[in-house]
Design an enzyme around this catalytic site. Structure first.
Site, PDB file in Angstrom:
ATOM      1  N   LYS A 125       0.849  -1.203   0.000  1.00  0.00           N
ATOM      2  CA  LYS A 125       0.000   0.000   0.000  1.00  0.00           C
ATOM      3  C   LYS A 125       0.872   1.236   0.000  1.00  0.00           C
ATOM      4  CE  LYS A 125      -1.864   2.893   2.696  1.00  0.00           C
ATOM      5  NZ  LYS A 125      -1.808   4.111   1.872  1.00  0.00           N
TER       6      LYS A 125
ATOM      7  N   SER B 100       5.114   7.228  10.154  1.00  0.00           N
ATOM      8  CA  SER B 100       5.247   8.012  11.383  1.00  0.00           C
ATOM      9  C   SER B 100       5.131   7.119  12.620  1.00  0.00           C
ATOM     10  CB  SER B 100       4.142   9.070  11.429  1.00  0.00           C
ATOM     11  OG  SER B 100       2.889   8.421  11.452  1.00  0.00           O
ATOM     12  N   THR B 101       5.656   7.614  13.718  1.00  0.00           N
ATOM     13  CA  THR B 101       5.553   6.887  14.987  1.00  0.00           C
ATOM     14  C   THR B 101       4.084   6.783  15.406  1.00  0.00           C
ATOM     15  OG1 THR B 101       7.782   7.528  15.587  1.00  0.00           O
ATOM     16  CG2 THR B 101       6.312   6.961  17.411  1.00  0.00           C
ATOM     17  N   ARG B 102       3.317   7.820  15.115  1.00  0.00           N
ATOM     18  CA  ARG B 102       1.884   7.801  15.464  1.00  0.00           C
ATOM     19  C   ARG B 102       1.178   6.606  14.807  1.00  0.00           C
ATOM     20  NH1 ARG B 102      -2.780   9.281  13.137  1.00  0.00           N
ATOM     21  NH2 ARG B 102      -1.740   9.971  11.236  1.00  0.00           N
TER      22      ARG B 102
ATOM     23  N   GLY C  30       2.730   3.988  13.461  1.00  0.00           N
ATOM     24  CA  GLY C  30       3.411   2.750  13.888  1.00  0.00           C
ATOM     25  C   GLY C  30       2.761   2.151  15.127  1.00  0.00           C
TER      26      GLY C  30
ATOM     27  N   GLU D 207       9.352   0.917  10.934  1.00  0.00           N
ATOM     28  CA  GLU D 207      10.469   1.836  10.628  1.00  0.00           C
ATOM     29  C   GLU D 207       9.871   3.229  10.721  1.00  0.00           C
ATOM     30  OE1 GLU D 207      13.233   0.274  10.141  1.00  0.00           O
ATOM     31  OE2 GLU D 207      12.496  -1.712   9.594  1.00  0.00           O
TER      32      GLU D 207
ATOM     33  N   CYS E  68      13.586  10.658   7.049  1.00  0.00           N
ATOM     34  CA  CYS E  68      13.451  10.185   8.429  1.00  0.00           C
ATOM     35  C   CYS E  68      14.748  10.381   9.205  1.00  0.00           C
ATOM     36  CB  CYS E  68      13.055   8.722   8.436  1.00  0.00           C
ATOM     37  SG  CYS E  68      14.150   7.705   7.433  1.00  0.00           S
TER      38      CYS E  68
ATOM     39  N   GLU F  72       9.388  15.720  15.219  1.00  0.00           N
ATOM     40  CA  GLU F  72       9.872  15.582  13.839  1.00  0.00           C
ATOM     41  C   GLU F  72       9.100  16.559  12.965  1.00  0.00           C
ATOM     42  OE1 GLU F  72       8.788  11.987  11.687  1.00  0.00           O
ATOM     43  OE2 GLU F  72      10.831  11.863  10.914  1.00  0.00           O
TER      44      GLU F  72
HETATM   45  P1  NAD Z   1       2.310   8.183   7.886  1.00  0.00           P
HETATM   46  O1  NAD Z   1       2.541   7.380   9.094  1.00  0.00           O
HETATM   47  O2  NAD Z   1       1.309   9.253   7.913  1.00  0.00           O
HETATM   48  O3  NAD Z   1       1.876   7.226   6.673  1.00  0.00           O
HETATM   49  C1  NAD Z   1       2.658   6.130   6.279  1.00  0.00           C
HETATM   50  C2  NAD Z   1       1.774   5.122   5.585  1.00  0.00           C
HETATM   51  O4  NAD Z   1       0.808   4.656   6.519  1.00  0.00           O
HETATM   52  C3  NAD Z   1       0.979   5.689   4.411  1.00  0.00           C
HETATM   53  O5  NAD Z   1       0.878   4.732   3.392  1.00  0.00           O
HETATM   54  C4  NAD Z   1      -0.377   5.962   5.027  1.00  0.00           C
HETATM   55  O6  NAD Z   1      -1.441   5.938   4.111  1.00  0.00           O
HETATM   56  C5  NAD Z   1      -0.490   4.804   5.998  1.00  0.00           C
HETATM   57  N1  NAD Z   1      -1.418   5.046   7.111  1.00  0.00           N
HETATM   58  C6  NAD Z   1      -1.739   6.236   7.674  1.00  0.00           C
HETATM   59  N2  NAD Z   1      -2.659   6.039   8.648  1.00  0.00           N
HETATM   60  C7  NAD Z   1      -2.904   4.713   8.699  1.00  0.00           C
HETATM   61  C8  NAD Z   1      -3.755   3.897   9.482  1.00  0.00           C
HETATM   62  N3  NAD Z   1      -4.552   4.410  10.404  1.00  0.00           N
HETATM   63  N4  NAD Z   1      -3.735   2.569   9.269  1.00  0.00           N
HETATM   64  C9  NAD Z   1      -2.937   2.025   8.329  1.00  0.00           C
HETATM   65  N5  NAD Z   1      -2.128   2.751   7.526  1.00  0.00           N
HETATM   66  C10 NAD Z   1      -2.112   4.078   7.723  1.00  0.00           C
HETATM   67  O7  NAD Z   1       3.727   8.726   7.446  1.00  0.00           O
HETATM   68  P2  NAD Z   1       4.090   9.645   6.209  1.00  0.00           P
HETATM   69  O8  NAD Z   1       3.678  11.025   6.506  1.00  0.00           O
HETATM   70  O9  NAD Z   1       3.617   9.003   4.953  1.00  0.00           O
HETATM   71  O10 NAD Z   1       5.682   9.521   6.198  1.00  0.00           O
HETATM   72  C11 NAD Z   1       6.501  10.266   6.994  1.00  0.00           C
HETATM   73  C12 NAD Z   1       6.989   9.474   8.170  1.00  0.00           C
HETATM   74  O11 NAD Z   1       7.683   8.299   7.740  1.00  0.00           O
HETATM   75  C13 NAD Z   1       8.005  10.252   8.988  1.00  0.00           C
HETATM   76  O12 NAD Z   1       7.715  10.099  10.351  1.00  0.00           O
HETATM   77  C14 NAD Z   1       9.327   9.590   8.638  1.00  0.00           C
HETATM   78  O13 NAD Z   1      10.321   9.740   9.610  1.00  0.00           O
HETATM   79  C15 NAD Z   1       8.912   8.181   8.460  1.00  0.00           C
HETATM   80  N6  NAD Z   1       9.906   7.431   7.692  1.00  0.00           N
HETATM   81  C16 NAD Z   1      10.676   6.510   8.348  1.00  0.00           C
HETATM   82  C17 NAD Z   1      11.654   5.810   7.651  1.00  0.00           C
HETATM   83  C18 NAD Z   1      12.513   4.782   8.341  1.00  0.00           C
HETATM   84  O14 NAD Z   1      13.122   3.962   7.653  1.00  0.00           O
HETATM   85  N7  NAD Z   1      12.590   4.766   9.652  1.00  0.00           N
HETATM   86  C19 NAD Z   1      11.841   6.046   6.295  1.00  0.00           C
HETATM   87  C20 NAD Z   1      11.031   6.984   5.662  1.00  0.00           C
HETATM   88  C21 NAD Z   1      10.058   7.678   6.369  1.00  0.00           C
END
Ligand code: NAD
Length: 500
Positions: free
Chosen positions: A191, A245-247, A249, A267, A302, A401
């Site tokens: 996804k 995001s951590t939220r 995760g 991650e 990230c 962040e």
């Molecule tokens: P996000 O958590 O908002 O979304 C990530 C993915 O999760 C998207 O595909 C989104 O549609 C999905 N998602 C959102 N809400 C969901 C839910 N309730 N249930 C299931 N899936 C859901 O993050 P983002 O804004 O897309 O990305 C930025 C974040 O990603 C930053 O915090 C960044 O640090 C992190 N990141 C981490 C790494 C790493 O390797 N540690 C790498 C890249 C990005």
């Protein structure tokens, strides 16, 4: 002949066919209920196409297709050498289509075309080829048991893997899941982020063209609370590889608990600390890297070193050196090949970043560069590279962040002070120490609570090394052979031996 490259990319962009339908069971399909959502380019704020809006019923179809493919053995029971050939061909096809993929990435999320081409497309192809090349060279184990029995310890493909990825490096983050999951013989349901769906479906098409059987690799574009949630809650998904995001995760762990206790590998976000000691011999290079690593990808990384700790005795001079780097990252048209800083992914992210800048100002940090939106006439979503000096580690801009081009400079007295503040964060993704004293560099690297610590550099990166975080930056590791562990089960087989 002397046409500027920017015109070239714009012309090429205009000729692209954008197909944002899902990819399920080897075919492009609309969502079952026919719903779509607009794909908006942050370059100019215009809608470029409509994407399928997958929901629970589409996820179910994708998971069923993935399960049938897995049980058939068409991929899961293939000899590793055969899987290698398909994955290497897949990587070659990515490179063959590199301009199209780079354009899709840039149009979708606003990063500079030259970075999309070199780092994102090249990195994705390299990742998939690397796992393909590696998988027929990995041996299992035989345990040192008593001699009347044989115990085999093997890694088996897990089944159906759900991969949920973010928008900042859409293709690359997807590849970090695709490579190890497919190499190990699993089926996959990917996804992509609703903010950057375009390249994921093209990757699945190219994988099929390379010889991957139908149903092994499905892509379900859609929103997190719809497609993402349905995938993470699905009872027939064996593991979730999540980057985001951590939220969100945290939610992944909840979904697992509410469903089938699927493995969850997170991650997550970061607030990485970059420690510059006065004893480092090349402060110009340290400053160039501090700015370059922060502003690369619009700060939407990230592992961006967003907290820059500088020893007080050199701080004034060092801040000047950092500021001298800022003009290298003037926002420009992402489709111009000379651009180094593109658009924020969408208007919401631009607003979030500007709100953090406002918070830095109101908490008393000293704005010394940027701080404003840029290129407003374009209709797109740009922010000038921003530097705050005099930041305190307990300010909001140092704790949360931001995910934008905002650098916080924090001054420290001595080593103990620096390490204490660097570790005083809920995150632990990356960190760096710059020092010409090898004892100090080694000591500080050991003391920093982060999954990766850089010494006297921040740029080195390679598919051969694990990538992941301590603390609330996650629990998984992408890249390297360690990532294969996430997508395999460890099985012991005891065999009784007759000693006759
Ligand atoms: P996000 O958590 O908002 O979304 C990530 C993915 O999760 C998207 O595909 C989104 O549609 C999905 N998602 C959102 N809400 C969901 C839910 N309730 N249930 C299931 N899936 C859901 O993050 P983002 O804004 O897309 O990305 C930025 C974040 O990603 C930053 O915090 C960044 O640090 C992190 N990141 C981490 C790494 C790493 O390797 N540690 C790498 C890249 C990005």
């Amino acid at each position: 002949m002397n046409q500027p490259l920017s015109t070239d990319w714009r012309t090429k962009a205009a000729t692209l066919t954008l197909d944002a339908r899902a990819f399920i069971d080897g075919q492009r399909v609309n969502a079952v209920n026919g719903e779509t959502f607009a794909v908006i380019s942050p370059i100019d704020g215009k809608t470029v196409t409509q994407s399928a809006r997958c929901k629970a019923e589409d996820i179910d179809l994708a998971v069923k297709s993935a399960r049938v493919a897995f049980e058939s053995g068409a991929w899961s029971k293939q000899a590793p050498a055969k899987r290698k050939r398909v994955l290497v061909k897949f990587a070659e096809l990515i490179m063959k289509n590199k301009e199209e993929l780079a354009l899709l990435e840039t149009i979708d999320m606003g990063k500079p075309i030259k970075n999309a081409l070199a780092a994102d497309v090249g990195g994705a192809a390299n990742c998939i080829a690397w796992y393909g090349e590696a998988i027929d060279k990995v041996y299992d184990e035989i345990a040192p048991t008593p001699h009347n029995a044989l115990a085999l310890i093997r890694r088996e493909a897990m089944g159906v893997i759900g991969a949920i990825v973010p928008w900042n490096y859409p293709m690359l983050m997807a590849s970090w899941k695709i490579g190890p999951a497919l190499a190990a013989g699993n089926s996959l349901v990917l996804k992509p982020s609703e903010k950057s769906p375009l390249t994921a479906m093209r990757l699945a098409e190219l994988a099929m063209e390379a010889g991957l059987p139908s149903g092994v690799f499905n892509v379900v574009p859609g929103f997190g609370h719809e497609a993402g949630e349905a995938l993470a809650l699905h009872m027939d998904v064996d593991a979730i590889g999540f980057t985001g995001s951590t939220r969100v995760g945290r939610k992944m762990l909840e979904y697992s608990g509410q469903s089938n206790l699927k493995r969850v590998f997170n991650e997550l976000g970061g607030k990485s600390a970059n420690l510059v000691f006065a004893d480092f011999s090349d402060l110009d290079r340290a400053a160039a890297t501090a700015a370059g690593s922060m502003f690369y990808n619009q700060g939407e990384s990230c592992n961006a070193p967003s907290r820059l700790f500088v020893q007080e005795s050199v701080a004034d001079a060092f801040v000047e050196k950092v500021l001298a780097q800022v003009p290298r990252f003037t926002p420009g048209d992402p489709l111009d090949s000379s651009t180094t800083l593109g658009a924020m992914v969408d208007q919401g992210q631009q607003r979030t970043v500007l709100n953090y800048i406002e918070s830095g100002n109101s908490e008393g940090a000293r704005l010394v560069a940027g701080g404003t939106a840029a290129r407003e006439d374009s209709g797109g979503f740009y922010v000038n590279p921003t530097v705050f000096d005099g930041v305190k580690n307990d300010m909001k801009i140092a704790r949360e962040e931001i995910f934008g081009p905002v650098l916080s400079i924090i001054r420290f007295k001595d080593e103990a002070d620096a390490v204490k503040m660097a570790n005083d964060s809920s995150y632990g993704l990356h960190a760096a120490v710059w020092s010409s004293n090898i004892d100090r560099a080694h000591r500080v690297a050991g003391a920093l609570r982060a999954g990766t610590v850089h010494v006297n550099q921040y740029d080195e990166d390679d598919i051969t090394v694990p990538f992941g975080g301590y603390k609330q930056s996650g629990n998984g590791r992408d890249k390297s052979l360690h990532a294969v562990e996430k997508y395999t089960e460890l099985k012991t087989t005891w065999i009784r031996l007759s000693m006759q």
